[in-house]
Motif scaffolding. Structure first.
Motif, PDB file in Angstrom:
ATOM      1  N   TYR A  50       0.763  -1.143  -0.048  1.00 30.41           N
ATOM      2  CA  TYR A  50       0.058  -0.097   0.107  1.00 30.41           C
ATOM      3  C   TYR A  50       0.874   1.130   0.057  1.00 30.41           C
ATOM      4  N   ASP A  51       2.296   1.342   0.521  1.00 29.81           N
ATOM      5  CA  ASP A  51       2.954   2.279   0.295  1.00 29.81           C
ATOM      6  C   ASP A  51       3.352   2.595  -0.961  1.00 29.81           C
ATOM      7  N   VAL A  52       3.645   1.462  -1.690  1.00 31.57           N
ATOM      8  CA  VAL A  52       4.020   1.581  -3.083  1.00 31.57           C
ATOM      9  C   VAL A  52       3.061   2.010  -3.859  1.00 31.57           C
ATOM     10  N   ALA A  53       1.739   1.761  -3.554  1.00 36.16           N
ATOM     11  CA  ALA A  53       0.768   2.037  -4.572  1.00 36.16           C
ATOM     12  C   ALA A  53       0.278   3.601  -4.048  1.00 36.16           C
ATOM     13  N   GLY A  54       0.701   3.954  -2.919  1.00 40.17           N
ATOM     14  CA  GLY A  54       0.519   5.313  -2.415  1.00 40.17           C
ATOM     15  C   GLY A  54       1.201   6.453  -3.519  1.00 40.17           C
ATOM     16  N   LEU A  55       2.248   5.784  -4.041  1.00 38.61           N
ATOM     17  CA  LEU A  55       2.996   6.779  -5.022  1.00 38.61           C
ATOM     18  C   LEU A  55       2.302   6.895  -6.354  1.00 38.61           C
ATOM     19  N   ILE A  56       1.072   6.230  -6.582  1.00 37.63           N
ATOM     20  CA  ILE A  56       0.274   6.651  -7.759  1.00 37.63           C
ATOM     21  C   ILE A  56      -0.633   7.633  -7.485  1.00 37.63           C
ATOM     22  N   ALA A  57      -0.878   8.035  -6.189  1.00 38.36           N
ATOM     23  CA  ALA A  57      -1.700   9.263  -5.687  1.00 38.36           C
ATOM     24  C   ALA A  57      -0.936  10.307  -6.248  1.00 38.36           C
ATOM     25  N   PRO A  58      -2.025  11.527  -6.908  1.00 39.46           N
ATOM     26  CA  PRO A  58      -3.350  11.456  -6.564  1.00 39.46           C
ATOM     27  C   PRO A  58      -3.955  11.199  -8.077  1.00 39.46           C
ATOM     28  N   ARG A  59      -3.042  10.235  -8.862  1.00 33.31           N
ATOM     29  CA  ARG A  59      -3.643   9.712 -10.157  1.00 33.31           C
ATOM     30  C   ARG A  59      -4.678   8.694  -9.882  1.00 33.31           C
ATOM     31  N   PRO A  60      -5.807   8.515 -10.775  1.00 38.41           N
ATOM     32  CA  PRO A  60      -6.818   7.507 -10.525  1.00 38.41           C
ATOM     33  C   PRO A  60      -6.175   5.940 -10.531  1.00 38.41           C
ATOM     34  N   VAL A  61      -6.821   5.315  -9.688  1.00 34.60           N
ATOM     35  CA  VAL A  61      -6.429   3.801  -9.731  1.00 34.60           C
ATOM     36  C   VAL A  61      -7.668   2.725  -9.358  1.00 34.60           C
ATOM     37  N   LEU A  62      -7.669   1.730  -9.894  1.00 30.06           N
ATOM     38  CA  LEU A  62      -8.672   0.983  -9.500  1.00 30.06           C
ATOM     39  C   LEU A  62      -8.150  -0.276  -9.510  1.00 30.06           C
ATOM     40  N   MET A  63      -8.287  -1.094  -8.189  1.00 34.94           N
ATOM     41  CA  MET A  63      -7.748  -2.383  -7.859  1.00 34.94           C
ATOM     42  C   MET A  63      -8.763  -3.349  -8.195  1.00 34.94           C
ATOM     43  N   ILE A  64      -8.503  -4.456  -9.174  1.00 36.56           N
ATOM     44  CA  ILE A  64      -9.457  -5.421  -9.396  1.00 36.56           C
ATOM     45  C   ILE A  64      -8.869  -6.783  -8.819  1.00 36.56           C
ATOM     46  N   ASN A  65      -9.896  -7.551  -8.039  1.00 35.30           N
ATOM     47  CA  ASN A  65      -9.488  -8.478  -7.282  1.00 35.30           C
ATOM     48  C   ASN A  65     -10.669  -9.733  -7.180  1.00 35.30           C
ATOM     49  N   GLY A  66     -10.259 -10.892  -7.136  1.00 35.05           N
ATOM     50  CA  GLY A  66     -11.359 -11.893  -6.907  1.00 35.05           C
ATOM     51  C   GLY A  66     -11.599 -12.195  -5.522  1.00 35.05           C
ATOM     52  N   GLU A  67     -12.853 -12.349  -5.130  1.00 37.35           N
ATOM     53  CA  GLU A  67     -13.136 -12.531  -3.628  1.00 37.35           C
ATOM     54  C   GLU A  67     -12.587 -13.890  -3.046  1.00 37.35           C
ATOM     55  N   ALA A  68     -12.317 -14.764  -4.023  1.00 41.51           N
ATOM     56  CA  ALA A  68     -11.767 -16.231  -3.870  1.00 41.51           C
ATOM     57  C   ALA A  68     -10.376 -16.426  -4.118  1.00 41.51           C
ATOM     58  N   ASP A  69      -9.617 -15.299  -4.585  1.00 37.88           N
ATOM     59  CA  ASP A  69      -8.149 -15.607  -5.114  1.00 37.88           C
ATOM     60  C   ASP A  69      -7.235 -16.118  -3.834  1.00 37.88           C
ATOM     61  N   PRO A  70      -7.027 -17.455  -4.320  1.00 38.28           N
ATOM     62  CA  PRO A  70      -5.945 -18.068  -3.262  1.00 38.28           C
ATOM     63  C   PRO A  70      -4.380 -17.214  -3.170  1.00 38.28           C
ATOM     64  N   LEU A  71      -4.168 -16.757  -4.165  1.00 34.87           N
ATOM     65  CA  LEU A  71      -2.912 -16.192  -4.403  1.00 34.87           C
ATOM     66  C   LEU A  71      -2.816 -14.812  -3.830  1.00 34.87           C
ATOM     67  N   PHE A  72      -3.815 -14.070  -3.962  1.00 34.53           N
ATOM     68  CA  PHE A  72      -4.013 -12.871  -3.190  1.00 34.53           C
ATOM     69  C   PHE A  72      -5.086 -12.633  -2.285  1.00 34.53           C
ATOM     70  N   PRO A  73      -5.044 -13.117  -0.849  1.00 34.05           N
ATOM     71  CA  PRO A  73      -6.319 -13.363  -0.343  1.00 34.05           C
ATOM     72  C   PRO A  73      -6.962 -12.046   0.008  1.00 34.05           C
ATOM     73  N   ILE A  74      -8.460 -12.173  -0.130  1.00 32.16           N
ATOM     74  CA  ILE A  74      -8.856 -10.657  -0.090  1.00 32.16           C
ATOM     75  C   ILE A  74      -9.017 -10.082   1.118  1.00 32.16           C
ATOM     76  N   GLU A  75      -8.780 -10.768   2.426  1.00 31.59           N
ATOM     77  CA  GLU A  75      -8.490 -10.039   3.469  1.00 31.59           C
ATOM     78  C   GLU A  75      -7.458  -9.085   3.438  1.00 31.59           C
ATOM     79  N   GLY A  76      -6.338  -9.588   2.727  1.00 34.54           N
ATOM     80  CA  GLY A  76      -5.187  -8.828   2.655  1.00 34.54           C
ATOM     81  C   GLY A  76      -5.350  -7.577   1.729  1.00 34.54           C
ATOM     82  N   THR A  77      -6.223  -7.794   0.939  1.00 34.39           N
ATOM     83  CA  THR A  77      -6.386  -6.975  -0.424  1.00 34.39           C
ATOM     84  C   THR A  77      -7.488  -5.729   0.346  1.00 34.39           C
ATOM     85  N   GLN A  78      -8.285  -6.185   1.123  1.00 30.62           N
ATOM     86  CA  GLN A  78      -9.224  -5.105   1.667  1.00 30.62           C
ATOM     87  C   GLN A  78      -8.331  -4.480   2.915  1.00 30.62           C
TER      88      GLN A  78
END
Length: 351
Positions: free
Chosen positions: A278-306
């Motif tokens: 999230y620090d790395v992603a913060g370097l995108i600010a204030p440019r628009p960013v849309l994160m796209i994730n699957g609720e059942a993604d085993p590689l990038f668990p949704i609790e970590g994403t949220q």
């Protein structure tokens, strides 16, 4: 009988992480308000540890030397296959797809593929079978075709380690990628695959600036899985990217790359001493960013994403740009989801 006390990986990770203090934790400028300074310093450090600083220095005088190898005309678009020099002795192949009937200059979408043997071919709609086409469309991986349907141009490169950017001996042996050996070599030389892939994206934008058909005030990057990783790091490190939509990648490093088995190409030496995702992603600010994730993604668990997204929201709020940061969670696993992407782009670009 031999007594054995087996290595406990989880205990080891907890122990090491408990001693880490991130130098560029975004909560530090919360106290000072020096957000531009924080971004500048973290961007500089990130370029250094990924090897991007070294790569840029060594390739500064390398001309792009573009070679248009092929031009194919379809009903609604033209597809050019082009090679450019990214650095000395490294050529990047990519497709440029231009809509025929859109008013020029047109917005441009960088479409970055994930792990898959045929790399750019699938994302550019250059299928080798009907089965491959059906699978790509069903998983929303036909990114260039999606961009064209919106009236945008698409740039679709091979990512280092795949297809034309893979080692010939790996392809001949039936392997789908060359990440392991390329990363091993890169790390020994003070570089990383992430840094090299980001550099390739920057060189693609250098080339795009030479094409009058393209509107460089509207540059988007999107991709899936390891392509999503390139999206996050490229948008963080090259401010010419005006909008980012990483697919099935955004999470925390702690919940994903550290805790779940991933390809070694995701590793950046020492990164967690300096920043979480999230620090790395913060370097995108204030440019628009849309994160796209699957609720059942085993590689990038949704609790970590949220969790990670809540932190990114906090950064965007400090920039007065909360409406430019969004998370879409799809009903599925490790895949791209088209559902919100192009509406988000239109809203942010006011098209």
């Amino acid at each position: 009988m031999i007594c054995m006390i087996q290595f406990d990986e989880k205990k080891y990770i907890r122990s090491v992480q408990s001693k880490l203090v991130r130098e560029f934790d975004y909560r530090l400028p919360m106290k000072t308000g020096n957000w531009q300074e924080w971004q500048y310093n973290l961007r500089h450090k990130l370029a250094e540890i990924t090897g991007l600083t070294q790569i840029r220095r060594h390739s500064a005088d390398v001309p792009l030397a573009p070679l248009i190898a092929e031009i194919v005309e379809y009903g609604d678009y033209i597809r050019e296959k082009i090679y450019i020099a990214s650095e000395a002795d490294v050529e990047v192949p990519f497709y440029l797809l231009l809509p025929k009937h859109a008013a020029q200059p047109v917005p441009v979408v960088l479409c970055i593929h994930g792990h898959g043997k045929r790399g750019k071919e699938v994302y550019a709609g250059n299928y080798d079978s009907e089965e491959e086409r059906e699978q790509a469309v069903s998983e929303d991986r036909d990114l260039a075709m999606q961009a064209l349907s919106q009236g945008y141009a698409a740039i679709v490169p091979d990512v280092r380690g795949f297809w034309e950017m893979a080692r010939r001996e790996d392809l001949d042996a039936g392997k789908a990628k060359s990440c392991d050996d390329l990363q091993r070599i890169s790390l020994l030389m003070g570089r990383s695959l992430i840094g090299e892939r980001v550099h390739d994206v920057s060189r693609l934008m250098d080339y795009a600036e030479s094409r009058p058909e393209l509107d460089m005030s509207k540059v988007m990057i999107t991709g899936s899985s390891s392509g999503g990783a390139v999206c996050v790091f490229a948008a963080a490190l090259d401010e010419r990217i005006g909008l980012a939509a990483p697919g099935c990648y955004f999470c925390t490093f702690e919940h994903s790359i550290v805790s779940v088995h991933h390809c070694i190409c995701n590793a950046v030496p020492g990164l967690m001493q300096y920043a979480e995702m999230y620090d790395v992603a913060g370097l995108i600010a204030p440019r628009p960013v849309l994160m796209i994730n699957g609720e059942a993604d085993p590689l990038f668990p949704i609790e970590g994403t949220q969790l990670s997204f809540r932190h990114v929201q906090a950064i965007y709020e400090q920039f007065g740009a909360a409406d430019r940061c969004e998370l879409f969670v799809g009903n599925g696993g490790h895949r791209y989801f088209i559902n919100r992407v192009w509406d988000f782009v239109k809203e942010q670009w006011k098209l």
